[in-house]
Design a protein around this motif. Structure first.
Motif, short mmCIF file in Angstrom:
data_model
loop_
_atom_site.label_atom_id
_atom_site.label_comp_id
_atom_site.label_asym_id
_atom_site.label_seq_id
_atom_site.Cartn_x
_atom_site.Cartn_y
_atom_site.Cartn_z
N PRO A 125 0.81 -1.23 0.00
CA PRO A 125 0.00 0.00 0.00
C PRO A 125 0.84 1.28 0.00
O PRO A 125 0.51 2.24 -0.71
CB PRO A 125 -0.83 -0.13 1.28
CG PRO A 125 -0.95 -1.60 1.50
CD PRO A 125 0.36 -2.18 1.03
N HIS A 170 -6.83 2.70 2.45
CA HIS A 170 -5.99 1.57 2.01
C HIS A 170 -4.50 1.76 2.32
O HIS A 170 -3.70 0.85 2.07
CB HIS A 170 -6.15 1.37 0.50
CG HIS A 170 -7.53 0.95 0.11
ND1 HIS A 170 -8.01 -0.33 0.31
CD2 HIS A 170 -8.56 1.65 -0.46
CE1 HIS A 170 -9.25 -0.41 -0.14
NE2 HIS A 170 -9.61 0.78 -0.61
N TYR A 212 -2.57 4.23 1.01
CA TYR A 212 -1.86 4.84 -0.11
C TYR A 212 -1.45 6.27 0.24
O TYR A 212 -1.93 6.86 1.22
CB TYR A 212 -2.74 4.88 -1.37
CG TYR A 212 -3.37 3.57 -1.78
CD1 TYR A 212 -2.72 2.36 -1.57
CD2 TYR A 212 -4.63 3.54 -2.36
CE1 TYR A 212 -3.31 1.16 -1.94
CE2 TYR A 212 -5.24 2.36 -2.74
CZ TYR A 212 -4.57 1.17 -2.52
OH TYR A 212 -5.17 -0.01 -2.88
N GLU A 271 -9.43 -2.39 -4.00
CA GLU A 271 -8.02 -2.26 -3.60
C GLU A 271 -7.16 -2.45 -4.83
O GLU A 271 -7.31 -3.43 -5.57
CB GLU A 271 -7.71 -3.30 -2.52
CG GLU A 271 -6.44 -3.03 -1.76
CD GLU A 271 -5.24 -3.59 -2.49
OE1 GLU A 271 -4.18 -2.93 -2.48
OE2 GLU A 271 -5.36 -4.67 -3.09
N ALA A 285 -4.90 -2.83 3.74
CA ALA A 285 -4.91 -2.78 2.28
C ALA A 285 -6.17 -3.43 1.73
O ALA A 285 -6.47 -3.29 0.55
CB ALA A 285 -3.68 -3.49 1.72
#
Length: 452
Positions: free
Chosen positions: A180, A216, A218, A271, A439
């Protein structure tokens, strides 16, 4: 063998050979011939001298005072010479010698002697010519500098300074996909809060993407593109330096997802690694062995690979009826991507001013360079770039799709209406899921959050 001479006859006898006698005879004849040659040479020299003796320089004997008969009683020369008598009493001639006539060529030719005034005029003319040459040379120099300045100015109008990013030695991309924190969701704008006729777009986009990225794990990055030097190029070209900056700001990032500002993340349960970045997931979604659309629409004759090397895929993109669409695409950190960004920002592409701008430039690279096609994965629009249209296979957004891109809404002036419509249909990330760093978020969790 011996020879006898009798009067005018030679008599040769082979009865008693005498070699010594022959040698003496040869020696005698040799001496005679050598003396004869000397005599002939002397005779020729004497005849030659006698023939040319009158041409030799000499003086009159009276002048040399060698003839005593020519001298007077006092021993002076010429005393008794009648032809010189009275010469000593003569006076110099009064007549002037004839004037020396100078030829016209010398008078008017280039080598004539100039008067002081003419010499001064000639020097002035020479100096004036030198000054004229200097002025002309200076004018040429200034003209060249002006032309160079104009070329530089025009070049600056079409030059995009993208810089570059690092690719660590030994960088390995796991076939299972990135972690991630190795994914960056990137958006960029001029910061004016208006895109394609959509009011207050930044106020909607920022939480929509930030919440998805946080959910998630990111990185979400928004960049104001006004800081980039892209000359007179249209703002869409600013995505190239923005991608470079994203890789530089996040050295651990292996993938950057560029998403135009006029796109909405509709389903936050999706995802990215499991959806498209893992090799297995991408293999299932790639359009293999299909014809690509050329810029402006229609078939191109360019066919995607039937059995692509998944380890070579560095860019994931979709196409619509007009060809490749760069409103939503993924690009991987690699040496190829570094080169691709450099090629993609070619000033000549900017100068072409294609209708599709950077999209047509990317298509040009794919069409003309097979190596670029080898590193590109073509996927369905619904996977990463669905449109708000109805009943168009692989293009129309459907419930559960990751994103909807409000592209082309300006044609019918529908941008504001479509934006509000789909912002209302998205699945929000509720407060109960905010800060979730996993994630993977299950559809059940999102459904429960929406129900709340």
């Amino acid at each position: 063998m011996y020879v006898q001479y009798f009067g005018s006859n030679f008599q040769i006898s082979l009865e008693t050979p005498n070699i010594l006698y022959c040698c003496r005879l040869y020696e005698t004849m040799s001496r005679v011939l050598s003396k004869l040659c000397v005599a002939i040479t002397v005779l020729v020299l004497f005849i030659t001298f006698f023939s040319f003796r009158h041409s030799l320089p000499h003086r009159h004997p009276a002048i040399l005072g060698l003839d005593s008969s020519l001298r007077g009683d006092d021993g002076s020369a010429f005393a008794n010479n009648d032809f010189l008598r009275g010469a000593t009493l003569q006076k110099p001639a009064l007549a002037s010698p004839p004037s020396y006539a100078v030829s016209e060529e010398i008078i008017s030719g280039p080598n004539r002697k100039l008067s002081p005034q003419e010499h001064s005029q000639k020097e002035d003319n020479k100096n004036n010519q030198v000054e004229k040459n200097k002025n002309e040379e200076e004018q040429r120099r200034l003209k060249n500098e002006d032309q160079v300045a104009k070329v530089k100015t025009e070049y600056q109008k079409i030059k995009i300074y993208t810089s570059s990013f690092d690719v660590p030695k030994g960088l390995i991309h796991d076939p299972k996909g990135p972690k991630p924190n190795e994914i960056v969701l990137l958006a960029a704008s001029d910061g004016k809060g208006h895109n394609g006729g959509i009011d207050n777009i930044l106020a909607d986009v920022t939480p929509n993407r930030q919440e998805y990225a946080d959910l998630h794990g990111y990185h979400y990055l928004f960049i104001n593109i006004t800081k980039y030097n892209i000359g007179n190029a249209r703002p869409v070209w600013a995505k190239l330096p923005a991608i470079v900056e994203a890789f530089n700001l996040f050295p651990e990032a292996k993938w950057v997802w560029w998403l135009d500002l006029d796109a909405i993340i509709m389903t936050p349960t999706v995802e990215l690694t499991a959806h498209i970045l893992a090799h297995d997931a991408l293999w299932e979604k790639m359009k293999k062995g299909v014809e690509m659309n050329k810029s402006g629409g229609g078939g191109s004759g360019i066919i995607t690979a039937k059995n692509p090397d998944m380890g070579n895929i560095d860019i994931i993109v979709a196409q619509d009826q007009n060809g490749l669409n760069a409103g939503s695409f993924f690009i991987r950190r690699s040496e190829f991507s570094r080169i691709l960004i450099d090629m993609w920002s070619e000033p000549l592409f900017i100068r072409e001013n294609w209708n599709g701008q950077e999209q047509d430039a990317l298509w040009h690279l794919v069409k003309e360079h097979p190596t670029v096609l080898e590193h590109l994965a073509l996927v369905s629009q619904r996977q990463i770039n669905a449109y708000p249209v109805n009943n168009v296979a692989d293009m129309s957004w459907e419930f559960g799709d990751l994103v909807v891109h409000i592209a082309g809404c300006w044609v019918k002036n529908e941008c504001n209406d479509q934006w509000k419509k789909f912002m209302g249909r998205r699945i929000p990330v509720s407060a109960s899921l905010k800060g979730h760093k996993s994630a993977t978020v299950t559809a059940a969790a999102i459904t429960a959050a929406v129900a709340v």
